[in-house]
Scaffold this active site. Structure first.
Site, PDB file in Angstrom:
ATOM      1  N   TYR A   3      47.778 -92.905  82.294  1.00 22.12           N
ATOM      2  CA  TYR A   3      48.595 -91.990  81.488  1.00 22.12           C
ATOM      3  C   TYR A   3      48.010 -91.872  80.089  1.00 22.12           C
ATOM      4  O   TYR A   3      47.969 -90.787  79.508  1.00 22.12           O
ATOM      5  CB  TYR A   3      50.044 -92.495  81.413  1.00 22.12           C
ATOM      6  CG  TYR A   3      50.970 -91.494  80.756  1.00 22.12           C
ATOM      7  CD1 TYR A   3      51.628 -90.539  81.522  1.00 22.12           C
ATOM      8  CD2 TYR A   3      51.151 -91.483  79.379  1.00 22.12           C
ATOM      9  CE1 TYR A   3      52.461 -89.593  80.932  1.00 22.12           C
ATOM     10  CE2 TYR A   3      51.976 -90.545  78.776  1.00 22.12           C
ATOM     11  CZ  TYR A   3      52.624 -89.603  79.555  1.00 22.12           C
ATOM     12  OH  TYR A   3      53.437 -88.673  78.969  1.00 22.12           O
TER      13      TYR A   3
ATOM     14  N   PHE B 211      43.062 -60.667  71.833  1.00 22.27           N
ATOM     15  CA  PHE B 211      43.161 -61.014  73.242  1.00 22.27           C
ATOM     16  C   PHE B 211      44.641 -61.140  73.578  1.00 22.27           C
ATOM     17  O   PHE B 211      45.442 -61.581  72.757  1.00 22.27           O
ATOM     18  CB  PHE B 211      42.383 -62.288  73.600  1.00 22.27           C
ATOM     19  CG  PHE B 211      42.430 -62.514  75.082  1.00 22.27           C
ATOM     20  CD1 PHE B 211      41.728 -61.666  75.932  1.00 22.27           C
ATOM     21  CD2 PHE B 211      43.247 -63.478  75.644  1.00 22.27           C
ATOM     22  CE1 PHE B 211      41.831 -61.795  77.316  1.00 22.27           C
ATOM     23  CE2 PHE B 211      43.352 -63.607  77.019  1.00 22.27           C
ATOM     24  CZ  PHE B 211      42.638 -62.768  77.855  1.00 22.27           C
ATOM     25  N   THR B 212      44.993 -60.773  74.813  1.00 20.83           N
ATOM     26  CA  THR B 212      46.396 -60.646  75.212  1.00 20.83           C
ATOM     27  C   THR B 212      47.231 -61.890  74.891  1.00 20.83           C
ATOM     28  O   THR B 212      48.195 -61.823  74.124  1.00 20.83           O
ATOM     29  CB  THR B 212      46.477 -60.334  76.714  1.00 20.83           C
ATOM     30  OG1 THR B 212      45.698 -61.316  77.419  1.00 20.83           O
ATOM     31  CG2 THR B 212      45.943 -58.944  77.028  1.00 20.83           C
TER      32      THR B 212
ATOM     33  N   ASP C  85      37.924 -68.757  68.852  1.00 22.04           N
ATOM     34  CA  ASP C  85      38.158 -68.796  70.296  1.00 22.04           C
ATOM     35  C   ASP C  85      36.790 -68.998  70.955  1.00 22.04           C
ATOM     36  O   ASP C  85      35.978 -68.077  71.046  1.00 22.04           O
ATOM     37  CB  ASP C  85      38.821 -67.487  70.753  1.00 22.04           C
ATOM     38  CG  ASP C  85      39.171 -67.510  72.230  1.00 22.04           C
ATOM     39  OD1 ASP C  85      38.604 -68.349  72.960  1.00 22.04           O
ATOM     40  OD2 ASP C  85      39.994 -66.680  72.666  1.00 22.04           O
TER      41      ASP C  85
ATOM     42  N   LYS D   8      36.313 -70.777  81.662  1.00 19.08           N
ATOM     43  CA  LYS D   8      35.217 -69.795  81.617  1.00 19.08           C
ATOM     44  C   LYS D   8      33.901 -70.540  81.407  1.00 19.08           C
ATOM     45  O   LYS D   8      33.369 -71.125  82.340  1.00 19.08           O
ATOM     46  CB  LYS D   8      35.470 -68.776  80.504  1.00 19.08           C
ATOM     47  CG  LYS D   8      36.502 -67.718  80.866  1.00 19.08           C
ATOM     48  CD  LYS D   8      37.906 -68.174  80.713  1.00 19.08           C
ATOM     49  CE  LYS D   8      38.902 -67.039  80.709  1.00 19.08           C
ATOM     50  NZ  LYS D   8      40.280 -67.527  80.597  1.00 19.08           N
TER      51      LYS D   8
ATOM     52  N   ARG E  50      41.947 -53.212  81.905  1.00 17.45           N
ATOM     53  CA  ARG E  50      41.935 -53.632  80.507  1.00 17.45           C
ATOM     54  C   ARG E  50      42.066 -52.359  79.665  1.00 17.45           C
ATOM     55  O   ARG E  50      41.083 -51.859  79.124  1.00 17.45           O
ATOM     56  CB  ARG E  50      40.637 -54.395  80.171  1.00 17.45           C
ATOM     57  CG  ARG E  50      40.668 -55.857  80.565  1.00 17.45           C
ATOM     58  CD  ARG E  50      41.733 -56.597  79.819  1.00 17.45           C
ATOM     59  NE  ARG E  50      41.827 -58.012  80.127  1.00 17.45           N
ATOM     60  CZ  ARG E  50      42.982 -58.644  80.283  1.00 17.45           C
ATOM     61  NH1 ARG E  50      44.130 -58.010  80.257  1.00 17.45           N
ATOM     62  NH2 ARG E  50      43.017 -59.938  80.475  1.00 17.45           N
TER      63      ARG E  50
ATOM     64  N   PHE F 264      50.701 -56.611  82.188  1.00 20.79           N
ATOM     65  CA  PHE F 264      49.634 -56.313  83.153  1.00 20.79           C
ATOM     66  C   PHE F 264      49.627 -57.279  84.330  1.00 20.79           C
ATOM     67  O   PHE F 264      49.179 -56.940  85.419  1.00 20.79           O
ATOM     68  CB  PHE F 264      48.259 -56.317  82.464  1.00 20.79           C
ATOM     69  CG  PHE F 264      47.911 -57.613  81.792  1.00 20.79           C
ATOM     70  CD1 PHE F 264      48.352 -57.883  80.508  1.00 20.79           C
ATOM     71  CD2 PHE F 264      47.150 -58.566  82.444  1.00 20.79           C
ATOM     72  CE1 PHE F 264      48.051 -59.099  79.893  1.00 20.79           C
ATOM     73  CE2 PHE F 264      46.835 -59.772  81.839  1.00 20.79           C
ATOM     74  CZ  PHE F 264      47.291 -60.035  80.558  1.00 20.79           C
TER      75      PHE F 264
HETATM   76  C1  LIG Z   1      38.961 -64.792  75.174  1.00 19.87           C
HETATM   77  C2  LIG Z   1      40.082 -65.528  75.858  1.00 19.87           C
HETATM   78  N1  LIG Z   1      40.871 -66.327  75.129  1.00 19.87           N
HETATM   79  C3  LIG Z   1      41.889 -66.999  75.688  1.00 19.87           C
HETATM   80  C4  LIG Z   1      42.181 -66.881  77.026  1.00 19.87           C
HETATM   81  C5  LIG Z   1      43.387 -67.605  77.593  1.00 19.87           C
HETATM   82  O1  LIG Z   1      42.994 -68.681  78.357  1.00 19.87           O
HETATM   83  P1  LIG Z   1      43.777 -69.188  79.678  1.00 19.87           P
HETATM   84  O2  LIG Z   1      43.733 -68.095  80.684  1.00 19.87           O
HETATM   85  O3  LIG Z   1      42.995 -70.400  80.074  1.00 19.87           O
HETATM   86  O4  LIG Z   1      45.162 -69.521  79.270  1.00 19.87           O
HETATM   87  C6  LIG Z   1      41.370 -66.080  77.818  1.00 19.87           C
HETATM   88  C7  LIG Z   1      41.664 -65.941  79.267  1.00 19.87           C
HETATM   89  O5  LIG Z   1      41.268 -65.017  79.929  1.00 19.87           O
HETATM   90  C8  LIG Z   1      40.301 -65.369  77.215  1.00 19.87           C
HETATM   91  O6  LIG Z   1      39.501 -64.562  77.932  1.00 19.87           O
END
Ligand SMILES: Cc1ncc(COP(=O)(O)O)c(C=O)c1O
Length: 470
Positions: A85, A137-138, A228, A271, A395, A462
């Site tokens: 843990y 980013f979303t 990021d 990624k 997108r 989406f």
């Molecule tokens: C540029 C970017 N930042 C953050 C994220 C969010 O990461 P996660 O899907 O692991 O929560 C993504 C996911 O597609 C991304 O492409």
């Protein structure tokens, strides 16, 4: 004997062939269901490729997130999981890999990228502040907004033009950023949210010159920069290829230098880092770290596992080392580029230059007869699946969501359908099949009528929205 000796695939297209720097040890069979089966699956999924069952998909280009093939070493690492843990040995391996390759001092593991975004947004934003970013980013923007910030896009204008060949379309426009700082006051800017590469712009990179200049500007105003890092390894390749002075520097060196201009970073390790799950958040400032370390126990798990199993952290630690190898990055981005060259040769409109992780079909030009509120990019994803069983994702206007204040759709300039290439999963032949499928849909483009949205969830629509054909 024929007059023309047989040609390799590369020679047929006037280029030299390349090969993946790995061989296949285990295979997962693929099947393609009938056209009637695909039509039914599409109706059941409300014309949203996120709602398809993966067993109904042939080549899955929905995302490069968590879909990579792990190496034999990573799988071996999974067996070395120390499932304690607290204080798992694997956490310290991970910490060491992040400190070595990204250069940040204090590390908080999270279950994936958005877990890190959530923590950073809670801790680094005060309600009423502003966050500036190179496009958005979303999930990142949503967490910033939920923490009470207003997001402002300060990317260069070229990023919004899919035909513009600027080599670093992810760059921040420093004039736009400084104008924001002067308008709202430096103390009102929570931080700059920088991403390399920029997913929503088509996987476009940020130059080293730009991050250096950004650092200087932010230092003048006392503003932090958080990066990021999700596809920063791919960003480093573009710097190596395109920026003067970096041709003989390794990907690992470039990555470390770039991160050195920022105050901290986070990642969706699903990624670049070649794992199926995982993320982290890392900062140089001890006080901020203490707060993050305190918050992570509320939302993710103890600060030495952050929602992950020990084995996941071990696979991530090994994946980080593999991800920064120059031959790996060249082959990964090279495969994306190969698909992009085929489509370009056939006159299919895509975002140029080709980015790091995906081909973005320009649905505006693909379906020039469809207005944006008929969801051209969503339509294209549906048509491509129907034609061949290939799964892509929207997108464009659907992903952009609605303005929280006015309730109107955001109408992004880019209306794109993303063919995202998982790392080390598909071969060059799969890219050929994909290119041919896109061509078939392009040839039938005039028949497309578009879609209407019949169900819209409140957040990140989406993922779960449903559509019907017009
Ligand atoms: C540029 C970017 N930042 C953050 C994220 C969010 O990461 P996660 O899907 O692991 O929560 C993504 C996911 O597609 C991304 O492409």
């Amino acid at each position: 004997m024929t007059d023309h000796p047989p040609q390799t695939m590369g020679q047929q297209f006037g280029r030299r062939s390349w090969a993946e720097p790995w061989k296949i040890k285990m295979v997962e069979p693929l099947t393609v269901i009938s056209r009637e089966g695909r039509r039914k699956a599409l109706i059941d999924a409300g014309y949203n490729t996120f709602l398809l069952r993966s067993e109904d998909v042939y080549i899955d280009l929905l995302t490069d997130s968590g879909t990579s093939a792990m190496s034999d070493r990573q799988w071996a690492g999974m067996m070395l999981g120390d499932e304690a843990y607290a204080g798992s040995r694997n956490f310290y391996h991970l910490e060491n890999a992040i400190q070595t390759y990204y250069g940040y001092r204090h590390i908080v593991p999270t279950h994936q990228g958005r877990g890190a975004e959530h923590l950073l947004s809670r801790v680094a934003i005060e309600p009423g502040q502003w966050v500036a970013g190179n496009m958005y980013f979303t999930t990142t923007r949503l967490h910033q907004e939920l923490a009470g910030a207003t997001f402002v896009d300060v990317i260069i204008d070229e990023a919004h033009d899919p035909t513009n060949l600027h080599p670093f379309k992810g760059d921040v426009n420093l004039v736009k950023l400084e104008a924001l700082i002067q308008r709202v006051g430096a103390e009102k800017v929570a931080y700059v949210s920088l991403a390399g590469t920029v997913n929503m712009a088509g996987g476009q990179p940020v130059s080293m010159a730009n991050v250096k200049a950004l650092r200087e500007l932010c230092d003048r105003y006392g503003i932090k920069i958080y990066l990021d890092c999700t596809r920063m390894v791919e960003n480093a390749l573009f710097i190596q290829e395109r920026e003067e002075g970096y041709a003989s520097r390794s990907i690992a060196e470039i990555l470390r230098e770039f991160c050195g201009y920022t105050d901290g970073g986070w990642i969706s390790a699903k990624k670049d880092s070649l794992v199926n799950i995982g993320g982290w958040l890392a900062v140089n400032d001890w006080t901020l770290f203490e707060e993050l370390r305190n918050q992570v126990v509320i939302f993710e798990g103890l600060h030495t596992y952050g929602g992950l199993a020990g084995r996941d952290m071990e696979a991530m630690a090994i994946g980080i080392v593999e991800s920064v190898q120059d031959d790996h990055v060249r082959s990964r981005v090279g495969q994306v580029r190969y698909l992009g060259e085929l489509l370009t040769d056939w006159g299919i409109p895509i975002v140029q230059p080709v980015g790091g992780h995906a081909i973005f079909l320009d649905a505006r030009r693909f379906y020039a007869h469809l207005p944006q509120d008929r969801f051209p990019a969503q339509t294209l994803a549906a048509e491509l699946y129907l034609d061949s069983g290939i799964r892509s994702m929207e997108r464009g206007i659907v992903s952009a969501g609605r303005d929280a204040k006015t309730g109107d759709h955001y109408y992004p300039k880019l209306e794109l359908t993303r063919l995202t290439i998982p790392r080390r999963v598909y071969t060059q032949a799969h890219m050929d099949v994909t290119a041919e499928a896109v061509k078939a849909v392009f040839d039938a483009r005039e028949q497309a009528r578009g879609l209407k949205m019949v169900y819209e969830p409140k957040y990140l629509r989406f993922f779960q929205a449903r559509f019907e054909p017009l």
